[in-house]
Design a protein around this motif. Structure first.
Motif, PDB file in Angstrom:
ATOM      1  N   HIS A  22       0.418   0.917   5.585  1.00 35.47           N
ATOM      2  CA  HIS A  22      -0.202   2.211   5.285  1.00 35.47           C
ATOM      3  C   HIS A  22      -1.627   2.263   5.817  1.00 35.47           C
ATOM      4  N   GLN A  23      -2.232   3.460   5.705  1.00 39.33           N
ATOM      5  CA  GLN A  23      -3.642   3.656   6.038  1.00 39.33           C
ATOM      6  C   GLN A  23      -4.313   4.301   4.834  1.00 39.33           C
ATOM      7  N   ASN A  24      -5.587   4.003   4.644  1.00 39.70           N
ATOM      8  CA  ASN A  24      -6.311   4.423   3.456  1.00 39.70           C
ATOM      9  C   ASN A  24      -7.173   5.649   3.721  1.00 39.70           C
ATOM     10  N   GLY A  68     -12.476  -0.667   5.973  1.00 42.81           N
ATOM     11  CA  GLY A  68     -11.988  -2.033   5.794  1.00 42.81           C
ATOM     12  C   GLY A  68     -10.561  -2.095   5.272  1.00 42.81           C
ATOM     13  N   PRO A  69      -9.769  -3.064   5.740  1.00 48.43           N
ATOM     14  CA  PRO A  69      -8.401  -3.227   5.258  1.00 48.43           C
ATOM     15  C   PRO A  69      -8.365  -3.737   3.822  1.00 48.43           C
ATOM     16  N   GLN A  70      -7.303  -3.375   3.114  1.00 45.70           N
ATOM     17  CA  GLN A  70      -7.125  -3.872   1.744  1.00 45.70           C
ATOM     18  C   GLN A  70      -5.645  -4.002   1.442  1.00 45.70           C
ATOM     19  N   VAL A  71      -5.296  -5.109   0.796  1.00 43.30           N
ATOM     20  CA  VAL A  71      -3.902  -5.410   0.484  1.00 43.30           C
ATOM     21  C   VAL A  71      -3.682  -5.291  -1.017  1.00 43.30           C
ATOM     22  N   GLU A  92      -2.952  -1.714   3.430  1.00 45.04           N
ATOM     23  CA  GLU A  92      -3.747  -0.584   3.922  1.00 45.04           C
ATOM     24  C   GLU A  92      -4.608  -1.131   5.063  1.00 45.04           C
ATOM     25  N   CYS A  93      -4.277  -0.756   6.291  1.00 43.13           N
ATOM     26  CA  CYS A  93      -4.906  -1.371   7.461  1.00 43.13           C
ATOM     27  C   CYS A  93      -6.350  -0.930   7.678  1.00 43.13           C
ATOM     28  N   GLY A  94      -6.707   0.216   7.147  1.00 41.88           N
ATOM     29  CA  GLY A  94      -8.065   0.723   7.312  1.00 41.88           C
ATOM     30  C   GLY A  94      -8.157   2.143   6.780  1.00 41.88           C
TER      31      GLY A  94
END
Length: 238
Positions: free
Chosen positions: A130-132, A141-144, A196-198
């Protein structure tokens, strides 16, 4: 004489069948991977490209749609994992959602079908790409995300988050976060992360996420995190 030839032929045929079955069994055994004590039939990883079709996901700067970025990263991740010897199942490989047209509960049906695929494939693990977004365009920034009650989900998330922060050279790294409300995390029977890649609401990151080489870096970082998790699982078992 004729009877003897028939009996000999039957014996040879039985031996040939036994040989073929033995080879198939050996090949299958070679594919088995033991992670956290659970034997799986193959090294299957399920990659879920979020949204699709009329469901564009979030819309970022300049009308950038999440669904397309999700699919591009997911397809690149599939290629990376396959080169490393894994069998990859995809929830979608085109710009199409997992729902029937004109359904009243499109979103609910889409998510239910994604969970159904996880039950069908019984993968080693699943990552949902997904994208944030955020109201403040400076946030990036990415978040898992992982299901908060899943120890294995947390281990996977920590590994992927670490690799993404390192390999994407994130100046203000985010941390993997537990969650109990996201449908996929709650309903999945397998180890699963939402990656969430970015942030598509951040102009700089949105620009990067549209570039083929950056998408490849994202895919490689996720794959490296997956492998680190699987390797740590094998070490714990031994």
């Amino acid at each position: 004489m004729k009877k003897h030839l028939i009996e000999t032929g039957m014996a040879v045929l039985m031996l040939l069948c036994f040989y073929i079955l033995s080879r198939e069994a050996a090949e299958t055994a070679g594919k088995l991977v033991d992670v956290s004590g659970n034997i799986k039939e193959e090294k299957v990883i399920l990659v879920d490209a979020g949204h699709g079709g009329v469901d564009s996901g979030m819309v970022g700067v300049d009308g950038l749609k999440e669904k397309g970025i999700n699919l591009e990263v997911s397809l690149k991740l599939k290629k990376v994992l396959e080169k490393r010897g894994y069998t990859v199942a995809m929830t979608r490989e085109k710009d199409k959602g997992l729902y029937e047209e004109n359904t009243k509960n499109m979103k609910a049906q889409d998510l239910q079908n994604r969970i159904a695929l996880m039950k069908e494939y019984k993968p080693l693990l699943s990552v949902s790409i997904h994208q944030n977004s955020y109201s403040d365009p400076a946030v990036k920034g990415p978040q898992v995300f992982f299901y908060e009650d899943s120890e294995q989900g947390k281990k996977l998330a920590l590994a992927i988050q670490k690799k993404m922060n390192q390999q994407l050279e994130i100046k203000s790294p985010r941390i993997a976060k537990g969650n109990r409300t996201y449908y996929l995390l709650k309903r999945s029977e397998c180890v699963i992360n939402i990656v969430e890649c970015g942030f598509l609401t951040n102009p700089d990151e949105a620009g990067l996420l549209q570039k083929d080489d950056y998408q490849q870096k994202v895919a490689l970082a996720i794959a490296d995190g997956i492998e680190e998790y699987l390797e740590s699982g094998k070490k714990e078992k031994n």
